[in-house]
Design a protein around this motif. Structure first.
Motif, PDB file in Angstrom:
ATOM      1  N   PHE A   1      39.812  45.607  37.687  1.00 12.22           N
ATOM      2  CA  PHE A   1      39.548  46.103  36.169  1.00 12.22           C
ATOM      3  C   PHE A   1      39.699  47.391  35.763  1.00 12.22           C
ATOM      4  N   VAL A   2      40.552  47.422  34.649  1.00 10.26           N
ATOM      5  CA  VAL A   2      40.814  48.840  34.082  1.00 10.26           C
ATOM      6  C   VAL A   2      40.395  48.935  33.076  1.00 10.26           C
TER       7      VAL A   2
ATOM      8  N   ASP B   1      41.102  45.702  30.861  1.00 13.07           N
ATOM      9  CA  ASP B   1      42.367  45.037  31.395  1.00 13.07           C
ATOM     10  C   ASP B   1      42.211  44.434  32.907  1.00 13.07           C
ATOM     11  N   VAL B   2      42.464  43.115  33.202  1.00  9.53           N
ATOM     12  CA  VAL B   2      42.311  42.485  34.311  1.00  9.53           C
ATOM     13  C   VAL B   2      43.679  42.260  35.121  1.00  9.53           C
ATOM     14  N   GLN B   3      43.944  42.688  36.197  1.00 10.21           N
ATOM     15  CA  GLN B   3      45.136  42.808  37.000  1.00 10.21           C
ATOM     16  C   GLN B   3      44.818  42.039  38.329  1.00 10.21           C
TER      17      GLN B   3
ATOM     18  N   THR C   1      37.478  47.443  41.544  1.00 11.36           N
ATOM     19  CA  THR C   1      38.057  46.297  42.257  1.00 11.36           C
ATOM     20  C   THR C   1      36.882  45.289  42.603  1.00 11.36           C
ATOM     21  N   ILE C   2      37.096  44.274  42.110  1.00 12.45           N
ATOM     22  CA  ILE C   2      36.028  43.269  42.387  1.00 12.45           C
ATOM     23  C   ILE C   2      36.566  41.872  42.987  1.00 12.45           C
ATOM     24  N   THR C   3      35.722  41.543  43.988  1.00  9.11           N
ATOM     25  CA  THR C   3      36.074  40.275  44.267  1.00  9.11           C
ATOM     26  C   THR C   3      35.087  39.290  43.754  1.00  9.11           C
TER      27      THR C   3
ATOM     28  N   SER D   1      47.465  41.592  41.914  1.00  7.14           N
ATOM     29  CA  SER D   1      48.427  42.046  42.539  1.00  7.14           C
ATOM     30  C   SER D   1      49.100  42.843  41.696  1.00  7.14           C
ATOM     31  N   GLU D   2      48.470  43.880  40.887  1.00  7.47           N
ATOM     32  CA  GLU D   2      49.015  44.720  40.423  1.00  7.47           C
ATOM     33  C   GLU D   2      49.584  44.278  38.864  1.00  7.47           C
ATOM     34  N   LYS D   3      49.492  42.976  38.441  1.00 12.00           N
ATOM     35  CA  LYS D   3      50.000  42.591  37.466  1.00 12.00           C
ATOM     36  C   LYS D   3      48.807  42.292  36.543  1.00 12.00           C
ATOM     37  N   ASN D   4      49.196  42.658  35.167  1.00 10.70           N
ATOM     38  CA  ASN D   4      48.168  42.534  34.221  1.00 10.70           C
ATOM     39  C   ASN D   4      48.164  41.128  33.663  1.00 10.70           C
ATOM     40  N   ILE D   5      47.064  40.287  33.715  1.00 11.37           N
ATOM     41  CA  ILE D   5      46.985  38.832  33.456  1.00 11.37           C
ATOM     42  C   ILE D   5      46.092  38.651  32.259  1.00 11.37           C
ATOM     43  N   ASN D   6      45.141  39.624  31.813  1.00 13.06           N
ATOM     44  CA  ASN D   6      44.465  39.391  30.653  1.00 13.06           C
ATOM     45  C   ASN D   6      43.828  40.598  30.191  1.00 13.06           C
ATOM     46  N   PHE D   7      43.195  40.717  29.073  1.00 10.23           N
ATOM     47  CA  PHE D   7      42.637  41.818  28.605  1.00 10.23           C
ATOM     48  C   PHE D   7      41.512  41.550  27.337  1.00 10.23           C
TER      49      PHE D   7
END
Length: 438
Positions: free
Chosen positions: A408-409, A372-374, A422-424, A376-382
């Motif tokens: 990335f969870v 899961d890609v987040q 956490t990746i930038t 600002s704590e919001k899930n945007i894709n997976f």
């Protein structure tokens, strides 16, 4: 010596001839015009048909010579429910108009028997009522493909005109999920399964190989879906009752995020001929046989518990349609669509792989997990990362913003994996992201 050689040569040839005759005798068909490979299948079908066996035997014996193997195929693989109920006239009419289409349309005439038998000739798709639709549909839909030599044009012509031709629209008030063609036309409504049955039958009526495809549940648990596939130049492509184009629809992103390790989330294509598993996307509840209900989210568990109870109290345990796992094809189509869509100036393509350990050069180190890609704590894709057996050049791909911090969870409940990274992102157009669990 010469006489002995000639004698031995004659005896050897005679022995070979006897073996050939005996082999041929042992492999003779019991049914005129039908290959011997159907002998045992037909015998079993006639036995299981009970009193209805005479109807099936009549259908086989009265079939024209060029249609007899096709009829043998249909009877040999017929579900038990149909063996004991379907009549000869129904089967003979179905075959007559299927073979008319094969004779009339080039795209059907050039099909291998294996495709024609399994994806054109069948009288039904899954568990719907067995309507005698073939003759009427042959008449209704021939006008839409008249004069068309291009198969894609023929497919699109049927798909774009079918809703007006049969006057059936999407409506959840239909009487049943797997509604048959004639019942859908009577009610003027159907949902995705019924609409797809209509479209598949319409395509088959003019000799276009078609089949149902679908999933029992999307990986985001927002529901299920059913659509059609057509065979174009030996490649299966999808099409919907409300068509955009071949291999293009709203659901591709959902299909592309299917979990290849979970049968609940697989994409299935239907097959008349038996395969190694049922068509688990069918609405008859068979998927509960391979699903652990305790692992389902609370919001969907009651639905599956109801299906399980319904199955336990009914005789719907017979396989009415067989399935083929086509999940990977839809995952590949989705990723191909991402690659082909242009990046905005502030976007990059992230190529994500999950590894068990830091030996990232070995395929055995990869593990398939949900990612899961987040933002600002919001899930945007997976999506689901590549497996050990996938090509090393295969990635889970996301379009992300450049120079942006993402979380990335990585999760896999059965393996008790739940880890955050956490990746930038950088400033290039592509970025490889390796998520190492240990």
């Amino acid at each position: 010596m010469k006489q002995i050689f000639i004698y031995n040569s004659i005896m050897n040839k005679l022995a070979i001839l006897i073996v050939i005759i005996l082999s041929t005798w042992g492999c003779q068909s019991k049914y005129p015009g039908v290959p011997a490979t159907y002998n045992s299948l037909l015998e079993t079908a006639f036995t299981n048909a009970g009193k209805n066996a005479t109807e099936l035997q009549k259908a086989l014996s009265e079939s024209p010579k060029e249609q007899r193997e096709g009829m043998a195929f249909i009877i040999s693989h017929m579900p038990q429910r149909d063996l004991s109920t379907i009549k000869a006239d129904f089967l003979l009419e179905n075959a007559e108009y299927a073979y008319k289409a094969r004779k009339k349309y080039t795209w059907c005439a050039t099909l291998p028997d294996s495709v024609f038998f399994n994806e054109v000739l069948p009288y039904a798709n899954i568990s719907e009522e067995r309507d005698p639709w073939r003759k009427e549909f042959y008449s209704r839909f021939a006008k839409y493909v008249e004069g068309k030599d291009d198969l894609v044009a023929a497919v699109m012509s049927i798909a774009k005109n079918i809703k007006d031709e049969v006057n059936v629209k999407y409506n959840t008030k239909r009487s049943r999920v797997d509604i048959s063609p004639f019942q859908a036309m009577k009610e003027n409504m159907a949902t995705c399964t019924g609409l797809s049955i209509l479209l598949t039958d319409a395509l088959r009526s003019v000799g276009i190989p078609s089949r149902l495809a679908g999933t029992a549940m999307w990986t985001n648990y927002k529901g299920n879906h059913t659509w059609c596939e057509v065979l174009i130049e030996d490649e299966w492509k999808f099409i919907e009752y409300y068509p955009e184009a071949l291999n293009k629809s709203w659901f591709l992103a959902d299909a592309g995020k299917s979990d290849p390790n979970n049968m609940l989330h697989w994409i299935y294509a239907a097959s008349y001929k038996p395969t190694d598993m049922p068509y688990y996307a069918a609405p008859d509840g068979r998927i509960i046989e391979v699903v652990d209900l305790n692992k389902l989210p609370n919001k969907v568990r009651p639905q599956f518990e109801e299906m399980k109870a319904s199955m336990a109290n009914s005789d719907k345990k017979e396989t009415l349609a067989w399935g083929v796992n086509v999940t990977q094809r839809y995952i590949d189509l989705y990723h191909e669509s991402i690659k082909n869509s242009p990046l905005q100036d502030d976007e990059l393509m992230a190529n994500v792989v999950v590894f068990d350990n830091d030996n990232t050069s070995k395929s055995d180190s990869r593990t398939s997990c949900r990612v899961d890609v987040q933002l600002s704590e919001k899930n945007i894709n997976f999506g689901y990362s590549p497996r050990k057996t996938d090509d090393m050049n295969q990635f889970l791909q996301f379009k992300l913003k450049k120079e942006t911090k993402y979380k990335f969870v990585v999760s896999h409940p059965e393996s008790k994996i739940n880890k955050e990274f956490t990746i930038t992102t950088g400033n290039n157009t592509t970025q490889d992201i390796q998520l190492i669990l240990k």
